[in-house]
Design a protein around this motif. Structure first.
Motif, short mmCIF file in Angstrom:
data_model
loop_
_atom_site.label_atom_id
_atom_site.label_comp_id
_atom_site.label_asym_id
_atom_site.label_seq_id
_atom_site.Cartn_x
_atom_site.Cartn_y
_atom_site.Cartn_z
N SER A 58 106.03 72.10 13.33
CA SER A 58 107.54 72.42 13.38
C SER A 58 108.20 72.52 11.93
N ASP A 59 107.43 71.80 11.10
CA ASP A 59 108.01 71.56 9.77
C ASP A 59 107.44 72.51 8.76
N LEU A 60 106.68 73.54 9.12
CA LEU A 60 106.03 74.35 8.32
C LEU A 60 106.95 75.11 7.25
N ASP A 61 107.99 75.47 7.84
CA ASP A 61 109.00 76.34 7.16
C ASP A 61 109.65 75.80 5.94
N HIS A 62 109.56 74.26 5.83
CA HIS A 62 110.12 73.79 4.68
C HIS A 62 109.69 73.00 4.14
N VAL A 63 108.16 72.60 4.36
CA VAL A 63 107.17 71.94 3.56
C VAL A 63 106.19 72.55 2.90
N ALA A 64 105.65 72.24 2.02
CA ALA A 64 104.73 72.84 1.13
C ALA A 64 103.47 72.46 1.93
N VAL A 65 102.38 73.56 1.95
CA VAL A 65 100.87 73.08 2.37
C VAL A 65 100.07 73.57 1.30
N GLN A 66 99.31 72.48 1.00
CA GLN A 66 98.54 72.55 -0.24
C GLN A 66 97.01 72.24 0.16
N PRO A 67 95.88 73.10 0.00
CA PRO A 67 94.71 73.00 0.21
C PRO A 67 94.13 72.09 -0.88
N VAL A 68 93.29 71.28 -0.63
CA VAL A 68 92.61 70.39 -1.56
C VAL A 68 91.07 70.49 -1.32
N ARG A 69 90.27 70.47 -2.34
CA ARG A 69 88.83 70.66 -2.30
C ARG A 69 88.10 69.28 -2.96
N LEU A 70 87.55 68.63 -2.14
CA LEU A 70 86.97 67.22 -2.52
C LEU A 70 85.49 67.60 -3.03
N ASP A 71 85.09 67.58 -4.09
CA ASP A 71 83.81 67.86 -4.71
C ASP A 71 83.03 66.81 -5.29
N TYR A 72 82.16 66.45 -4.45
CA TYR A 72 81.07 65.17 -5.00
C TYR A 72 79.83 65.67 -5.98
N GLY A 73 79.84 66.97 -6.20
CA GLY A 73 78.77 67.56 -6.94
C GLY A 73 77.49 67.21 -6.41
N GLU A 74 76.60 66.59 -7.52
CA GLU A 74 75.30 66.13 -7.18
C GLU A 74 75.26 65.21 -6.09
N ASP A 75 76.29 64.16 -6.24
CA ASP A 75 76.37 62.98 -5.22
C ASP A 75 76.58 63.13 -3.82
N ALA A 76 77.20 64.60 -3.52
CA ALA A 76 77.40 64.72 -2.20
C ALA A 76 76.33 64.60 -0.98
N ARG A 77 75.24 64.82 -1.03
CA ARG A 77 74.26 64.66 -0.36
C ARG A 77 73.94 63.07 -0.03
N GLU A 78 74.11 62.29 -1.07
CA GLU A 78 73.86 60.96 -0.98
C GLU A 78 75.12 60.31 -0.45
#
Length: 254
Positions: A178-198
């Motif tokens: 109900s608030d999408l028309d006046h609130v920003a929506v920002q995608p965020v990518r979390l990148d752990y790189g080489e550590d991701a698997r661990e």
């Protein structure tokens, strides 16, 4: 983003030196919690916008060995952040970088101490199977936005291996629709790189085992947070469009 998750039992138990690091970090976290609790009560006497929870979460990440790199910028106040989800470290990282509160499923609310800690950071608990509670959740969302300026959601609904991006569940966005028309929506990518698997908590591994592995590490955990371009008006027509477009933006940023 594509890789198979680590097999159950693939991670070795902590070494003796690892157990020493675990003990030291847990003691440091306990000390940080005690200091934060006292500071929270003091700040609450003077301001409604209490800065202590976000600083406490950032301290937890630092104690756990988290080292942040930031790419891009937080859009502005009143922003919904939609991020991929890899680890419990995502929470102190995002809170430390943006000062955000979080939307979480109501299963966490059943754990008393965890619910108390979450409530201090204006967490909004979503009852996904109770449509009657959506109205109350909408009010909680607005209160959290007023208090913190940004609210983070993990639309995958669970953690992935850091390489594969799971489908985004639009049902988790019901309370913000109900608030999408006046609130920003920002995608965020979390990148752990080489550590991701661990770092990733996937498969049959328990949450405690995953936390112990991370706290036992000698090397720091490097996480790059990519604040991507906010979605356009057309991309936030409704929650299903938001889920699709946010996922696309995160996948294409890889």
């Amino acid at each position: 983003m594509s890789a198979s998750p680590p097999a159950p039992g693939a991670h070795p138990r902590p070494s003796p030196a690892g157990w020493l690091r675990i003990a030291a970090r847990l003691l440091a976290m306990l000390a940080a919690l005690l200091l934060a609790t006292a500071a929270y009560g003091l700040c609450a006497l003077f301001t409604r916008h209490n800065p202590v929870p976000r600083r406490f979460l950032r301290a937890l990440g630092t104690i756990a060995g988290l080292r942040l790199r930031i790419r891009g910028e937080l859009a502005h106040e009143n922003t919904f952040l939609l991020a991929n989800h890899v680890s419990w470290l995502d929470i102190p990282a995002l809170a430390g970088a943006s000062g955000c509160a979080f939307v979480a499923h109501d299963g966490l609310a059943a754990i008393g101490p965890l619910r108390w800690l979450c409530s201090l950071n204006d967490t909004v608990f979503i009852a996904r199977h109770d449509r009657r509670s959506v109205g109350a959740q909408i009010e909680q969302v607005r209160t959290a936005l007023a208090d913190t300026g940004s609210l983070a959601i993990f639309p995958e609904g669970t953690t992935a291996d850091g390489r594969e991006l799971l489908p985004f569940k639009s049902s988790l966005l019901a309370a913000i629709e109900s608030d999408l028309d006046h609130v920003a929506v920002q995608p965020v990518r979390l990148d752990y790189g080489e550590d991701a698997r661990e770092i990733a908590w996937v498969g049959a591994e328990s949450g405690i085992d995953n936390a112990l592995r991370i706290l036992a590490r000698a090397r720091p955990v490097t996480l790059t947070i990519h604040f991507l371009e906010p979605l356009s008006d057309e991309q936030r027509a409704d929650r299903k469009v938001v889920a699709r477009e946010a996922r696309k933006a995160i996948a294409q940023d890889d």
